[in-house]
Design a protein around this motif. Structure first.
Motif, PDB file in Angstrom:
ATOM      1  N   PRO A  83      -6.372  56.074  48.940  1.00  0.00           N
ATOM      2  CA  PRO A  83      -5.428  57.197  48.855  1.00  0.00           C
ATOM      3  C   PRO A  83      -5.211  57.903  50.201  1.00  0.00           C
ATOM      4  CG  PRO A  83      -6.877  57.215  46.964  1.00  0.00           C
ATOM      5  CD  PRO A  83      -7.421  56.187  47.921  1.00  0.00           C
ATOM      6  N   ARG A  84      -6.284  58.217  50.911  1.00  0.00           N
ATOM      7  CA  ARG A  84      -6.144  58.885  52.207  1.00  0.00           C
ATOM      8  C   ARG A  84      -5.428  57.974  53.198  1.00  0.00           C
ATOM      9  NH1 ARG A  84      -7.783  62.888  55.602  1.00  0.00           N
ATOM     10  NH2 ARG A  84      -9.232  63.951  54.246  1.00  0.00           N
ATOM     11  N   ASP A  85      -5.784  56.690  53.191  1.00  0.00           N
ATOM     12  CA  ASP A  85      -5.151  55.739  54.115  1.00  0.00           C
ATOM     13  C   ASP A  85      -3.646  55.669  53.873  1.00  0.00           C
ATOM     14  OD1 ASP A  85      -7.692  55.211  55.100  1.00  0.00           O
ATOM     15  OD2 ASP A  85      -7.897  53.301  54.029  1.00  0.00           O
ATOM     16  N   LEU A  86      -3.229  55.624  52.606  1.00  0.00           N
ATOM     17  CA  LEU A  86      -1.807  55.547  52.287  1.00  0.00           C
ATOM     18  C   LEU A  86      -1.079  56.843  52.651  1.00  0.00           C
ATOM     19  CD1 LEU A  86       0.460  53.823  51.156  1.00  0.00           C
ATOM     20  CD2 LEU A  86      -0.153  54.629  48.859  1.00  0.00           C
ATOM     21  N   LEU A  87      -1.686  57.982  52.367  1.00  0.00           N
ATOM     22  CA  LEU A  87      -1.078  59.263  52.737  1.00  0.00           C
ATOM     23  C   LEU A  87      -0.897  59.363  54.249  1.00  0.00           C
ATOM     24  CD1 LEU A  87      -3.095  61.492  50.279  1.00  0.00           C
ATOM     25  CD2 LEU A  87      -0.613  61.162  50.225  1.00  0.00           C
ATOM     26  N   SER A  88      -1.843  58.844  54.989  1.00  0.00           N
ATOM     27  CA  SER A  88      -1.761  58.840  56.446  1.00  0.00           C
ATOM     28  C   SER A  88      -0.706  57.850  56.932  1.00  0.00           C
ATOM     29  CB  SER A  88      -3.126  58.501  57.038  1.00  0.00           C
ATOM     30  OG  SER A  88      -3.057  58.461  58.438  1.00  0.00           O
ATOM     31  N   LEU A  89      -0.701  56.654  56.380  1.00  0.00           N
ATOM     32  CA  LEU A  89       0.256  55.618  56.765  1.00  0.00           C
ATOM     33  C   LEU A  89       1.694  56.098  56.557  1.00  0.00           C
ATOM     34  CD1 LEU A  89       0.724  52.591  57.585  1.00  0.00           C
ATOM     35  CD2 LEU A  89       0.797  52.115  55.135  1.00  0.00           C
ATOM     36  N   LEU A  90       1.936  56.784  55.449  1.00  0.00           N
ATOM     37  CA  LEU A  90       3.266  57.301  55.135  1.00  0.00           C
ATOM     38  C   LEU A  90       3.553  58.641  55.814  1.00  0.00           C
ATOM     39  CD1 LEU A  90       3.340  56.418  51.333  1.00  0.00           C
ATOM     40  CD2 LEU A  90       4.471  55.190  53.203  1.00  0.00           C
ATOM     41  N   ARG A  91       2.553  59.160  56.526  1.00  0.00           N
ATOM     42  CA  ARG A  91       2.641  60.433  57.257  1.00  0.00           C
ATOM     43  C   ARG A  91       2.860  61.641  56.341  1.00  0.00           C
ATOM     44  NH1 ARG A  91       5.217  58.952  63.059  1.00  0.00           N
ATOM     45  NH2 ARG A  91       3.995  57.078  63.325  1.00  0.00           N
ATOM     46  N   ILE A  92       2.506  61.489  55.106  1.00  0.00           N
ATOM     47  CA  ILE A  92       2.606  62.597  54.164  1.00  0.00           C
ATOM     48  C   ILE A  92       1.587  63.669  54.520  1.00  0.00           C
ATOM     49  CG2 ILE A  92       2.221  63.218  51.733  1.00  0.00           C
ATOM     50  CD1 ILE A  92       3.547  60.483  51.087  1.00  0.00           C
ATOM     51  N   ASP A  93       0.458  63.247  55.094  1.00  0.00           N
ATOM     52  CA  ASP A  93      -0.581  64.208  55.468  1.00  0.00           C
ATOM     53  C   ASP A  93      -0.140  65.141  56.595  1.00  0.00           C
ATOM     54  OD1 ASP A  93      -0.613  62.193  57.401  1.00  0.00           O
ATOM     55  OD2 ASP A  93      -2.797  62.057  57.479  1.00  0.00           O
ATOM     56  N   ARG A  94       0.984  64.856  57.206  1.00  0.00           N
ATOM     57  CA  ARG A  94       1.537  65.766  58.229  1.00  0.00           C
ATOM     58  C   ARG A  94       2.296  66.925  57.598  1.00  0.00           C
ATOM     59  NH1 ARG A  94       3.582  62.108  63.282  1.00  0.00           N
ATOM     60  NH2 ARG A  94       1.632  60.955  63.536  1.00  0.00           N
ATOM     61  N   THR A  95       2.746  66.731  56.364  1.00  0.00           N
ATOM     62  CA  THR A  95       3.485  67.770  55.650  1.00  0.00           C
ATOM     63  C   THR A  95       2.619  68.466  54.613  1.00  0.00           C
ATOM     64  OG1 THR A  95       5.523  66.513  55.944  1.00  0.00           O
ATOM     65  CG2 THR A  95       5.541  68.216  54.259  1.00  0.00           C
ATOM     66  N   ILE A  96       1.857  67.672  53.870  1.00  0.00           N
ATOM     67  CA  ILE A  96       0.965  68.205  52.845  1.00  0.00           C
ATOM     68  C   ILE A  96      -0.459  68.077  53.385  1.00  0.00           C
ATOM     69  CG2 ILE A  96       0.195  68.072  50.463  1.00  0.00           C
ATOM     70  CD1 ILE A  96       2.785  66.497  49.849  1.00  0.00           C
ATOM     71  N   PRO A  97      -1.096  69.200  53.687  1.00  0.00           N
ATOM     72  CA  PRO A  97      -2.451  69.120  54.264  1.00  0.00           C
ATOM     73  C   PRO A  97      -3.403  68.328  53.371  1.00  0.00           C
ATOM     74  CG  PRO A  97      -1.611  71.362  54.359  1.00  0.00           C
ATOM     75  CD  PRO A  97      -0.649  70.578  53.526  1.00  0.00           C
ATOM     76  N   CYS A  98      -4.156  67.447  54.004  1.00  0.00           N
ATOM     77  CA  CYS A  98      -5.130  66.612  53.313  1.00  0.00           C
ATOM     78  C   CYS A  98      -6.513  66.975  53.856  1.00  0.00           C
ATOM     79  CB  CYS A  98      -4.803  65.140  53.541  1.00  0.00           C
ATOM     80  SG  CYS A  98      -5.639  64.046  52.423  1.00  0.00           S
ATOM     81  N   LEU A  99      -7.210  67.821  53.129  1.00  0.00           N
ATOM     82  CA  LEU A  99      -8.511  68.328  53.550  1.00  0.00           C
ATOM     83  C   LEU A  99      -9.623  67.431  53.037  1.00  0.00           C
ATOM     84  CD1 LEU A  99      -7.738  72.022  52.580  1.00  0.00           C
ATOM     85  CD2 LEU A  99      -7.351  70.929  54.794  1.00  0.00           C
ATOM     86  N   ARG A 100     -10.794  67.551  53.628  1.00  0.00           N
ATOM     87  CA  ARG A 100     -11.923  66.703  53.219  1.00  0.00           C
ATOM     88  C   ARG A 100     -12.780  67.330  52.119  1.00  0.00           C
ATOM     89  NH1 ARG A 100     -12.074  61.929  55.552  1.00  0.00           N
ATOM     90  NH2 ARG A 100     -11.092  61.782  57.575  1.00  0.00           N
ATOM     91  N   SER A 101     -12.722  68.669  51.979  1.00  0.00           N
ATOM     92  CA  SER A 101     -13.594  69.320  51.005  1.00  0.00           C
ATOM     93  C   SER A 101     -13.051  70.699  50.631  1.00  0.00           C
ATOM     94  CB  SER A 101     -15.009  69.475  51.582  1.00  0.00           C
ATOM     95  OG  SER A 101     -14.979  70.399  52.653  1.00  0.00           O
ATOM     96  N   LEU A 102     -13.640  71.273  49.602  1.00  0.00           N
ATOM     97  CA  LEU A 102     -13.290  72.642  49.220  1.00  0.00           C
ATOM     98  C   LEU A 102     -13.739  73.628  50.294  1.00  0.00           C
ATOM     99  CD1 LEU A 102     -14.174  72.498  45.428  1.00  0.00           C
ATOM    100  CD2 LEU A 102     -11.893  72.512  46.445  1.00  0.00           C
ATOM    101  N   ASP A 103     -14.846  73.333  50.952  1.00  0.00           N
ATOM    102  CA  ASP A 103     -15.303  74.198  52.050  1.00  0.00           C
ATOM    103  C   ASP A 103     -14.284  74.240  53.175  1.00  0.00           C
ATOM    104  OD1 ASP A 103     -17.634  74.901  50.748  1.00  0.00           O
ATOM    105  OD2 ASP A 103     -18.818  73.308  51.678  1.00  0.00           O
ATOM    106  N   GLU A 104     -13.666  73.099  53.474  1.00  0.00           N
ATOM    107  CA  GLU A 104     -12.629  73.073  54.515  1.00  0.00           C
ATOM    108  C   GLU A 104     -11.443  73.931  54.101  1.00  0.00           C
ATOM    109  OE1 GLU A 104      -9.929  70.010  57.197  1.00  0.00           O
ATOM    110  OE2 GLU A 104     -11.365  69.160  55.780  1.00  0.00           O
ATOM    111  N   TYR A 105     -11.139  73.958  52.810  1.00  0.00           N
ATOM    112  CA  TYR A 105     -10.075  74.826  52.316  1.00  0.00           C
ATOM    113  C   TYR A 105     -10.379  76.287  52.646  1.00  0.00           C
ATOM    114  CZ  TYR A 105      -7.410  77.729  49.142  1.00  0.00           C
ATOM    115  OH  TYR A 105      -6.614  78.728  48.631  1.00  0.00           O
ATOM    116  N   LEU A 106     -11.626  76.707  52.428  1.00  0.00           N
ATOM    117  CA  LEU A 106     -11.993  78.096  52.727  1.00  0.00           C
ATOM    118  C   LEU A 106     -11.815  78.400  54.208  1.00  0.00           C
ATOM    119  CD1 LEU A 106     -15.160  78.630  50.511  1.00  0.00           C
ATOM    120  CD2 LEU A 106     -12.819  79.427  50.108  1.00  0.00           C
TER     121      LEU A 106
END
Length: 122
Positions: A83-106
């Motif tokens: 999932p992360r690889d595909l979001l990155s490949l399609l560059r969706i992670d540049r528009t929709i933030p893709c965080l690694r954890s709930l702590d990173e969200y904080l």
């Protein structure tokens, strides 16, 4: 696909597991339908998703746009894997933030709050 929802600080967290494909998108739509206007921050936790296809990607983008139209934000919580690889490949992670954890969200929310205070002159 299995799903659960919880509240985490100021965000609704939707955790899904299994595969995010055409069948699963129907279930996800039912969960997401009432959200615009109810929550300002929505986290879609994909860490337990083993596979995502184009239908799943389309659903995420649709949800993002719908929430954005109601002044709400969507952030993804992604582990390593397809999932992360595909979001990155399609560059969706540049528009929709893709965080690694709930702590990173904080951390991200804390930085946004600081920027808001500075912009307001506090």
């Amino acid at each position: 696909m299995k799903s659960s929802t919880t509240l985490f600080h100021d965000a609704l967290v939707i955790t899904i597991s299994g595969e995010l494909d055409a069948l699963a998108v129907k279930m996800l739509e039912a969960i997401m339908e009432p959200l615009p206007g109810m929550y300002k921050n929505v986290l879609l936790d994909l860490r337990e998703i083993s596979f995502i296809d184009s239908t799943g990607i389309g659903a995420i983008v649709f949800i993002f746009k719908r929430l954005q139209g109601h002044d709400a934000t969507l952030r993804l919580i992604c582990g390593n894997g397809q999932p992360r690889d595909l979001l990155s490949l399609l560059r969706i992670d540049r528009t929709i933030p893709c965080l690694r954890s709930l702590d990173e969200y904080l951390l991200v929310r804390g930085n946004e709050d600081e920027k808001d205070k500075t912009a307001d002159g506090e």
